[in-house]
Every structure is written in structure tokens, then in C-alpha cells.
Design an enzyme around this catalytic site. Structure first.
Site, PDB file in Angstrom:
ATOM      1  N   SER A 116       0.819  -1.214   0.000  1.00  0.00           N
ATOM      2  CA  SER A 116       0.000   0.000   0.000  1.00  0.00           C
ATOM      3  C   SER A 116       0.855   1.267   0.000  1.00  0.00           C
ATOM      4  O   SER A 116       1.924   1.311   0.615  1.00  0.00           O
ATOM      5  CB  SER A 116      -0.895  -0.002   1.248  1.00  0.00           C
ATOM      6  OG  SER A 116      -1.503   1.257   1.420  1.00  0.00           O
ATOM      7  N   TYR A 143      -1.748   5.465  -4.398  1.00  0.00           N
ATOM      8  CA  TYR A 143      -2.847   6.406  -4.183  1.00  0.00           C
ATOM      9  C   TYR A 143      -2.429   7.755  -4.755  1.00  0.00           C
ATOM     10  O   TYR A 143      -1.258   8.146  -4.657  1.00  0.00           O
ATOM     11  CB  TYR A 143      -3.136   6.590  -2.693  1.00  0.00           C
ATOM     12  CG  TYR A 143      -4.133   5.622  -2.091  1.00  0.00           C
ATOM     13  CD1 TYR A 143      -5.353   5.376  -2.705  1.00  0.00           C
ATOM     14  CD2 TYR A 143      -3.855   4.972  -0.885  1.00  0.00           C
ATOM     15  CE1 TYR A 143      -6.278   4.499  -2.137  1.00  0.00           C
ATOM     16  CE2 TYR A 143      -4.778   4.099  -0.316  1.00  0.00           C
ATOM     17  CZ  TYR A 143      -5.985   3.871  -0.951  1.00  0.00           C
ATOM     18  OH  TYR A 143      -6.888   3.010  -0.388  1.00  0.00           O
ATOM     19  N   THR A 169      -5.059   2.738  -7.224  1.00  0.00           N
ATOM     20  CA  THR A 169      -6.395   2.584  -6.616  1.00  0.00           C
ATOM     21  C   THR A 169      -7.173   3.877  -6.777  1.00  0.00           C
ATOM     22  O   THR A 169      -6.716   4.954  -6.374  1.00  0.00           O
ATOM     23  CB  THR A 169      -6.267   2.240  -5.121  1.00  0.00           C
ATOM     24  OG1 THR A 169      -5.578   0.998  -5.005  1.00  0.00           O
ATOM     25  CG2 THR A 169      -7.628   2.114  -4.456  1.00  0.00           C
ATOM     26  N   LYS A 234      -7.277  -0.251  -9.817  1.00  0.00           N
ATOM     27  CA  LYS A 234      -7.996  -1.035  -8.800  1.00  0.00           C
ATOM     28  C   LYS A 234      -9.204  -0.239  -8.340  1.00  0.00           C
ATOM     29  O   LYS A 234      -9.063   0.927  -7.946  1.00  0.00           O
ATOM     30  CB  LYS A 234      -7.070  -1.313  -7.610  1.00  0.00           C
ATOM     31  CG  LYS A 234      -7.740  -1.993  -6.410  1.00  0.00           C
ATOM     32  CD  LYS A 234      -6.713  -2.360  -5.344  1.00  0.00           C
ATOM     33  CE  LYS A 234      -7.320  -3.071  -4.143  1.00  0.00           C
ATOM     34  NZ  LYS A 234      -7.972  -2.168  -3.193  1.00  0.00           N
ATOM     35  N   HIS A 258     -13.313  -2.421  -2.700  1.00  0.00           N
ATOM     36  CA  HIS A 258     -12.486  -2.041  -1.555  1.00  0.00           C
ATOM     37  C   HIS A 258     -12.954  -2.782  -0.297  1.00  0.00           C
ATOM     38  O   HIS A 258     -12.909  -2.257   0.811  1.00  0.00           O
ATOM     39  CB  HIS A 258     -12.583  -0.521  -1.345  1.00  0.00           C
ATOM     40  CG  HIS A 258     -11.309   0.143  -0.903  1.00  0.00           C
ATOM     41  ND1 HIS A 258     -10.509   0.871  -1.738  1.00  0.00           N
ATOM     42  CD2 HIS A 258     -10.695   0.206   0.311  1.00  0.00           C
ATOM     43  CE1 HIS A 258      -9.474   1.376  -1.073  1.00  0.00           C
ATOM     44  NE2 HIS A 258      -9.561   0.965   0.187  1.00  0.00           N
TER      45      HIS A 258
HETATM   46  C1  FNR Z   1      -7.823  -1.920   2.662  1.00  0.00           C
HETATM   47  N1  FNR Z   1      -7.814  -1.774   1.275  1.00  0.00           N
HETATM   48  C2  FNR Z   1      -6.887  -0.941   0.688  1.00  0.00           C
HETATM   49  N2  FNR Z   1      -6.830  -0.846  -0.677  1.00  0.00           N
HETATM   50  C3  FNR Z   1      -5.906  -0.080  -1.269  1.00  0.00           C
HETATM   51  O1  FNR Z   1      -5.862  -0.033  -2.500  1.00  0.00           O
HETATM   52  N3  FNR Z   1      -4.997   0.621  -0.512  1.00  0.00           N
HETATM   53  C4  FNR Z   1      -5.002   0.600   0.842  1.00  0.00           C
HETATM   54  O2  FNR Z   1      -4.189   1.232   1.493  1.00  0.00           O
HETATM   55  C5  FNR Z   1      -5.996  -0.189   1.478  1.00  0.00           C
HETATM   56  N4  FNR Z   1      -6.084  -0.248   2.851  1.00  0.00           N
HETATM   57  C6  FNR Z   1      -6.957  -1.113   3.442  1.00  0.00           C
HETATM   58  C7  FNR Z   1      -6.979  -1.217   4.837  1.00  0.00           C
HETATM   59  C8  FNR Z   1      -7.799  -2.158   5.444  1.00  0.00           C
HETATM   60  C9  FNR Z   1      -7.771  -2.290   6.931  1.00  0.00           C
HETATM   61  C10 FNR Z   1      -8.619  -3.000   4.649  1.00  0.00           C
HETATM   62  C11 FNR Z   1      -9.477  -4.068   5.272  1.00  0.00           C
HETATM   63  C12 FNR Z   1      -8.632  -2.864   3.292  1.00  0.00           C
HETATM   64  C13 FNR Z   1      -8.708  -2.588   0.435  1.00  0.00           C
HETATM   65  C14 FNR Z   1      -8.063  -3.929   0.102  1.00  0.00           C
HETATM   66  O3  FNR Z   1      -6.949  -3.760  -0.742  1.00  0.00           O
HETATM   67  C15 FNR Z   1      -9.026  -4.890  -0.593  1.00  0.00           C
HETATM   68  O4  FNR Z   1      -9.603  -4.242  -1.699  1.00  0.00           O
HETATM   69  C16 FNR Z   1     -10.142  -5.389   0.339  1.00  0.00           C
HETATM   70  O5  FNR Z   1      -9.651  -5.623   1.638  1.00  0.00           O
HETATM   71  C17 FNR Z   1     -10.704  -6.700  -0.226  1.00  0.00           C
HETATM   72  O6  FNR Z   1     -11.764  -7.143   0.523  1.00  0.00           O
HETATM   73  P1  FNR Z   1     -11.655  -8.286   1.655  1.00  0.00           P
HETATM   74  O7  FNR Z   1     -10.790  -9.411   1.100  1.00  0.00           O
HETATM   75  O8  FNR Z   1     -11.073  -7.642   2.849  1.00  0.00           O
HETATM   76  O9  FNR Z   1     -13.089  -8.670   1.822  1.00  0.00           O
END
Ligand code: FNR
Length: 357
Positions: A116, A143, A169, A234, A258
Site C-alpha cells: 500500500s 494512491y 487505486t 484497482k 475495496h
Molecule cells: C484496505 N484496502 C486498501 N486498498 C488499497 O488499494 N490501498 C489501501 O491502502 C488499502 N487499505 C486497506 C486497509 C484495510 C484495513 C482494509 C481491510 C482494506 C482494500 C483492500 O486492498 C481490498 O480491496 C479489500 O480488503 C478486499 O476485501 P476483503 O478481502 O477484505 O473482503
């Protein structure tokens, strides 16, 4: 809120979801609610699971699957299986080994991780951790940094460090809730925050404030021109956006809501995948995340048009419970379930998985 280092696989774990309870009991309540939370009324979070549960699997007995495997090539990288670790922010909230633990675990299991922009450890250190276990290089999740040059500097730093691919993303432009981080944990790879865009009397905080620093399709076209490594988007759910991304020179998409954390009311991501796969007809590799909790879900996503999936919260449950070992174990359990599902559905390799849409 800092977490002690737990590095032993707990007793009694027989599937990835078993780690959830362990993580709940171990984590500080603030970290737990940040991890698990959706947005609004959690409609999309619930939809993700409901939609997966409604998809049937067709047993195809008597197939000869000897010599089967889950190997694939993705953007030139050889992977043992299609389970990648999703980018998750601030992983030192969940275990002191943070992002490095996931990078080591993914590499040791023959896969890779997406790091990330909000990682809590330096990009160089995370890439080195993946190398230690002999794996392929991690990917970088980008980001938007409020404006073009800051965003490009971050992407270029990742590329210069050896990250072979950028996943941009785009589904979280409006920040509605923010976490108060403990002092020692922060997004260490980012420059000091940009000053907020000034909002004049009568203007909207959303349209003229936050969204003034959010990216647009023009910014994506510009970024595409600047970056020579593969660039993925994404957070695409609509087939028109998928087509537009393909037309704008995108190299792949992550179909994702997400994990239900952004727009409450967005459809289940898995329900969006077939229409995008149909629309693009193989023009771009499609990756998928949001709601995957077991290997049968992985099979369903592959059936509906994904070539690989990202694992979000389940990997963090493993991380919180047992560090790198817990993440590696989670990946292995999911892969075992995927292999068992493939065998029961008569598929020897990923390319045998029939398209079902
Ligand atoms: C995320 N996700 C996320 N996505 C991204 O592109 N950059 C990020 O920094 C983050 N940070 C983040 C923090 C936390 C605590 C969570 C739970 C999720 C989204 C992540 O990449 C992904 O899309 C989802 O977590 C997928 O869903 P599931 O597998 O958690 O149901």
C-alpha cells in the site's frame, strides 16, 4: 495500540476463516474495528458475502486430475498460485513485523503482495523482505497524492526500488472517516501532506475541497504516459469504466469495491465481474477482490472471469495471530481449498476452470 509479536500458529486452525476469532481476541478494539469495518450501514460488506454464497459450484466427478497444479504467469512473473495479498494500510497496527511479514509470507508461498501507499514500513525494506524468501518482487499500490508531480514521485520511487508494476487505486477519493494512528505508526513512504484545497464561502467541501485533489480520467491518461511499467487500475466496477480504462492504455484491472469500505450501496464486486469480463472479452487481465474468505470463493471468481485474486482481511487475521507464519499459513489453507475445489469440479489447471457467466 501497538501489538506484541505473536509468531506461533494457534492450535485448532483448519481454514483461513478460523483466524478471524483469534485476531478479534488479540487485537486492540480500535485496530479491530478499523480492519473489519465497512462503510455506512455495511450494506456492501454484507452483499459481498451474500453474493459469493449464492453462486453454485458444479461437481464434475471422475475427471483425471493427476499432475494438476495452480501455476500461472502474471505480467511476466511466474506464480505458484493465483492468491495475491491485497494492499492494506498501516500493517504495523496488526503486528510489529507489519508489511514485511506479508511480503515474506507471500514470497515463501510462491506468490506476491501488493504494498500500500499507506504502508507503515519503508518500501525498500518490504522489497528486501520478499527477496529474503526468494520470491518474485512485490507490486506497488499507488494512491493519488493530491497532484500530479507528487504522485509521480511516489510511483517512481517504487519503480526505482524494483517494484515491477503499479496498481493505481481509484475508488476511495472521498475520505469520510479517519483513524487516529498511534504515534509510532504512520505512512512512512509519503511526503508531508498537501495543504487542503481552499474552499470559498458558498463552495462545497466535497466538490471544491476534497475532490479538487482527487484524480480524473485526464490524470490517469497523463500518468499512463509517464510510467513505462505495467499500470493497473484497482476499484473498477462498471463495465463502461472498464472499457474506458482499456482504451486509455491500462494493463489490467482489479475488480473491487475495496472490501465494502467506500461507497455503501455499491454492488457486490463478484456480481460486477461477469459483465466486465464479457465487455472486455480478454483484452486485459482481470484481478478480483472483495469478500473472498475461502478457496471455493477463489474458484468462483476465476470461473466468472478473474485470472487471480487479492486477499484482504483474511491475510491480516493471519498476520495479527502469528506474523509471517500466520499469513503464509492462511495462503496455504486457501490454496489447499482452491485445489480441492478444482479437483472436485474436474479441473486440473487454472485454464481448465470453465467460464461460467
Ligand atoms: C484496505 N484496502 C486498501 N486498498 C488499497 O488499494 N490501498 C489501501 O491502502 C488499502 N487499505 C486497506 C486497509 C484495510 C484495513 C482494509 C481491510 C482494506 C482494500 C483492500 O486492498 C481490498 O480491496 C479489500 O480488503 C478486499 O476485501 P476483503 O478481502 O477484505 O473482503
Amino acid at each position: 495500540m501497538s501489538q506484541p509479536a505473536r509468531n506461533t500458529i494457534p492450535a485448532g486452525i483448519s481454514c483461513a476463516a478460523d483466524y478471524e476469532n483469534h485476531a478479534r481476541n488479540l487485537l486492540d478494539p480500535v485496530a479491530w474495528s478499523y480492519l473489519q469495518g465497512g462503510s455506512g450501514n455495511d450494506l456492501t460488506l454484507a452483499n459481498n458475502r451474500r453474493a459469493f454464497d449464492a453462486i453454485p459450484l458444479w461437481p464434475r466427478p471422475l475427471a483425471d486430475v493427476s499432475g494438476g497444479h495452480t501455476r500461472l504467469q502474471l505480467f511476466g512473473q511466474p506464480l505458484e498460485h493465483p492468491l495475491l495479498l491485497a494492499p492494506v494500510a498501516y500493517q504495523r497496527l496488526f503486528h510489529p513485523d507489519g508489511e514485511c511479514a506479508g511480503a515474506m509470507a507471500a514470497a515463501a508461498q510462491g506468490g506476491t503482495t501488493l504494498v500500500s501507499s499507506l504502508a507503515s514500513q519503508p518500501l525498500e525494506q518490504i522489497a528486501a523482505a520478499a527477496q529474503q524468501t526468494g520470491g518474485v518482487a512485490p507490486w506497488f499500490q499507488l494512491y493519488w497524492q493530491g497532484e500530479r508531480q507528487r504522485t509521480l514521485r511516489l510511483a517512481q520511487r517504487a519503480i526505482a526500488t524494483g517494484y515491477p508494476l503499479i496498481v493505481f487505486t481509484i475508488d476511495a477519493p472521498v475520505k469520510l472517516a479517519s483513524l487516529t494512528l498511534p504515534g509510532a505508526i504512520r505512512a512512512v513512504n509519503l511526503e508531508a501532506p498537501l495543504a487542503a484545497a481552499p474552499v470559498a464561502a458558498g463552495q462545497s467541501q466535497v466538490f471544491d475541497g476534497w475532490m479538487a485533489q482527487a484524480p480524473t480520467w485526464d490524470d490517469f491518461a497523463w500518468l499512463r504516459q509517464q510510467i513505462t511499467v505495467p499500470l493497473l487500475l484497482k476499484g473498477i466496477l462498471h463495465p463502461h469504466d472498464a472499457q474506458r480504462a482499456a482504451d486509455a492504455g491500462c494493463d489490467g484491472l482489479v475488480i473491487s469495491n475495496h472490501g465494502g469500505r467506500v461507497l455503501d450501496g455499491a454492488p457486490a464486486a463478484i456480481d460486477c465481474l461477469p459483465a466486465i469480463a464479457d465487455r472486455l472479452g480478454g483484452q486485459l487481465p482481470l484481478l478480483f477482490d472483495s469478500g473472498i474468505r475461502n478457496g471455493r470463493d477463489v474458484f468462483k471468481a476465476l470461473q466468472l472471469g478473474a485470472c487471480a485474486v487479492l486477499i484482504g482481511r483474511p491475510a491480516i487475521w493471519g498476520l495479527a495471530s502469528a506474523g509471517a507464519l500466520g499469513v503464509a499459513h492462511t495462503i496455504r489453507l486457501l490454496r489447499d481449498e482452491l485445489e480441492a475445489t478444482m479437483a472436485q469440479c474436474g479441473c486440473k489447471t487454472l485454464s481448465d476452470i470453465p467460464a461460467s457467466r
